[in-house]
Design a protein around this motif. Structure first.
Motif, PDB file in Angstrom:
ATOM      1  N   MET A   1       1.236  -0.890   0.244  1.00  0.00           N
ATOM      2  CA  MET A   1       0.259  -0.271  -0.326  1.00  0.00           C
ATOM      3  C   MET A   1       0.863   1.305   0.016  1.00  0.00           C
TER       4      MET A   1
ATOM      5  N   PRO B   1     -13.288  -4.166   1.808  1.00  0.00           N
ATOM      6  CA  PRO B   1     -12.278  -3.996   1.009  1.00  0.00           C
ATOM      7  C   PRO B   1     -11.357  -4.602   2.402  1.00  0.00           C
ATOM      8  N   SER B   2      -9.802  -5.050   1.890  1.00  0.00           N
ATOM      9  CA  SER B   2      -9.342  -5.388   2.621  1.00  0.00           C
ATOM     10  C   SER B   2      -8.700  -5.107   3.742  1.00  0.00           C
ATOM     11  N   GLY B   3      -8.744  -3.696   3.536  1.00  0.00           N
ATOM     12  CA  GLY B   3      -8.691  -2.740   4.874  1.00  0.00           C
ATOM     13  C   GLY B   3      -9.051  -1.224   4.599  1.00  0.00           C
TER      14      GLY B   3
ATOM     15  N   GLY C   1      -9.986   1.646   3.463  1.00  0.00           N
ATOM     16  CA  GLY C   1     -10.451   2.227   2.258  1.00  0.00           C
ATOM     17  C   GLY C   1     -10.178   3.239   1.906  1.00  0.00           C
TER      18      GLY C   1
ATOM     19  N   ALA D   1      -6.806   2.806   0.538  1.00  0.00           N
ATOM     20  CA  ALA D   1      -6.762   2.586  -0.353  1.00  0.00           C
ATOM     21  C   ALA D   1      -6.866   2.914  -2.011  1.00  0.00           C
TER      22      ALA D   1
ATOM     23  N   LEU E   1      -3.019  -3.091  -7.699  1.00  0.00           N
ATOM     24  CA  LEU E   1      -3.349  -3.118  -6.015  1.00  0.00           C
ATOM     25  C   LEU E   1      -4.939  -2.736  -5.800  1.00  0.00           C
TER      26      LEU E   1
ATOM     27  N   GLU F   1      -5.764  -6.041  -5.452  1.00  0.00           N
ATOM     28  CA  GLU F   1      -5.532  -6.842  -4.019  1.00  0.00           C
ATOM     29  C   GLU F   1      -6.611  -6.063  -2.703  1.00  0.00           C
ATOM     30  N   GLN F   2      -6.432  -4.842  -2.674  1.00  0.00           N
ATOM     31  CA  GLN F   2      -7.693  -4.441  -1.254  1.00  0.00           C
ATOM     32  C   GLN F   2      -8.629  -4.540  -1.539  1.00  0.00           C
TER      33      GLN F   2
ATOM     34  N   ALA G   1     -11.426   1.235  -3.443  1.00  0.00           N
ATOM     35  CA  ALA G   1     -10.332   1.646  -4.569  1.00  0.00           C
ATOM     36  C   ALA G   1     -10.492   0.568  -5.801  1.00  0.00           C
TER      37      ALA G   1
END
Ligand code: ZN
Length: 391
Positions: free
Chosen positions: A6, A345-347, A349, A352, A372, A375-376, A380
């Protein structure tokens, strides 16, 4: 930045950039920052409307579209100009070969081109000048070049002195002459003071478009047309000059040299985006090679976003080889990106989205932004799909 981390949360990126918010950082093109304050002036070398749109054209204009979008997202008031060269040797030759009037051929082919651009979701540029409306500008340019001692007239042709042009772009003269010859220049013409002189203005043959001038009836030369249109729309300099890599020499080198010689302003273009060449079986995709892959044909069997993604999921300067498997891969990649957009989202947002924007700001790094986003997931992915008009 690499393609997997990130690395640019809001606070972190603001600290790294001396407190400047992400959207106020300059675009980076080919390793150099391009600060833009207020308006951004982009000149895209457009089409000569004599044939249908192939993948090589599409790549140039889709990348110009992304450049315009990214500049706009950074707060610039973007003035993108994409010209139409409707007075040109190749158009006249094509019209003669088909037994049609050059104006009729140009109007029809331009409409077909615009339809392809719409299908590819390329936004209509703010300025779309046509050569025929800038003939007076070419004459003014020719007069300015003669007055500056950068051109001379002989038998109705105004020759721009090209001896120093190869050096201005770091090209050995022998290579420059070979390239010029591929565009039909005749180095041995005795009216030239140097083999690399090019016509700013030239007499028209029978049946060709012609305008009155101080040097007799005639028509503009190709490089001078783009020089005059850029001067009319943007003035003596611009922020980004865009075109296919094959336009770097002679076309852009001479366009730039003419403007510099006439105005004394340098550089003509602060930055240049020469989009990588599309190859087929090891050869450049070109009408002369007979290996054209046409946008309209591809769109019969693939979705417009997949075609757009195929053109964009690579560094803009890299040449690449077309093969049909690329479209299947692009369709699959799109499905994966849509799935990523639909999931949570994995983290963080917001961070991202900012990280994805940073990738695009860094030399229009579409592959990095897409990786990216995939992945996110979540916002994103939706943001990058929207920005690149892939959804
Ligand atoms: Zn041009």
């Amino acid at each position: 930045m690499d393609g997997t981390t990130m690395g640019s949360g809001t606070l972190e990126s603001a600290q790294r950039s001396g407190g400047v918010p992400q959207h106020d950082l300059p675009l980076v093109l080919a390793g150099s920052a391009l600060p833009v304050v207020g308006a951004a002036r982009v000149y895209v070398c457009g089409i000569t409307p004599y044939d249908v749109t192939h993948l090589g054209h599409a790549a140039t204009f889709v990348w110009a579209d992304v450049l315009t979008t990214v500049l706009g997202s950074l707060g610039a008031d973007v003035h993108t100009c994409r010209n139409v060269t409707d007075v040109d040797d190749v158009l006249l030759d094509a019209a003669r070969a088909r037994g049609r009037h050059y104006d009729e051929l140009a109007v029809v082919q331009e409409a077909v081109f615009e339809r392809s651009m719409q299908a590819l979701r390329v936004a209509t540029p703010r300025h779309r000048p046509r050569s025929r409306h800038h003939v007076r500008g070419v004459q003014q340019l020719a007069a300015a070049l003669v007055a500056a001692g950068a051109a001379h007239e002989a038998d109705g042709t105004v020759w721009f002195h090209g001896a120093d042009v190869p050096a201005s772009v770091g090209l050995p003269e022998a290579e420059a002459l070979a390239l010029a010859a591929t565009y039909g220049d005749e180095p041995g013409d005795p009216a030239k003071a140097h083999p690399l002189d090019v016509a700013v203005w030239r007499p028209s043959a029978d049946g060709e478009p012609a305008w009155p001038s101080p040097w007799g009836w005639g028509r503009p030369g190709w490089h001078a047309e783009c020089a005059a249109m850029a001067l009319a729309v943007h003035g003596a300099s611009l922020d980004v000059l865009v075109g296919g890599a094959d336009l770097a020499f002679p076309h852009h080198a001479f366009q730039s040299a003419m403007v510099r010689a006439a105005t004394g302003v340098a550089p003509f273009a602060r930055s240049v985006v020469h989009v990588g060449t599309v190859m087929v079986d090891g050869e450049k995709m070109a009408k002369s090679t007979g290996n054209l892959v046409l946008v309209d044909d591809l769109l019969e069997s693939c979705s417009p976003p997949a075609l757009r993604l195929m053109l964009l999921d690579r560094p803009w300067a890299a040449s690449w080889s077309w093969h049909p498997g690329l479209l299947d891969a692009a369709e699959a990649r799109l499905e994966s990106l849509y799935a990523a957009a639909a999931r949570r989202p994995s983290g963080d947002g917001e961070a991202a989205v900012e990280a994805v924007t940073a990738r695009l700001r860094d030399d229009l790094d579409v592959p990095g932004a897409l990786a990216l986003a995939e992945e996110q997931g979540g916002e994103a992915a939706r943001h990058v799909l929207g920005t690149l008009r892939l959804s």
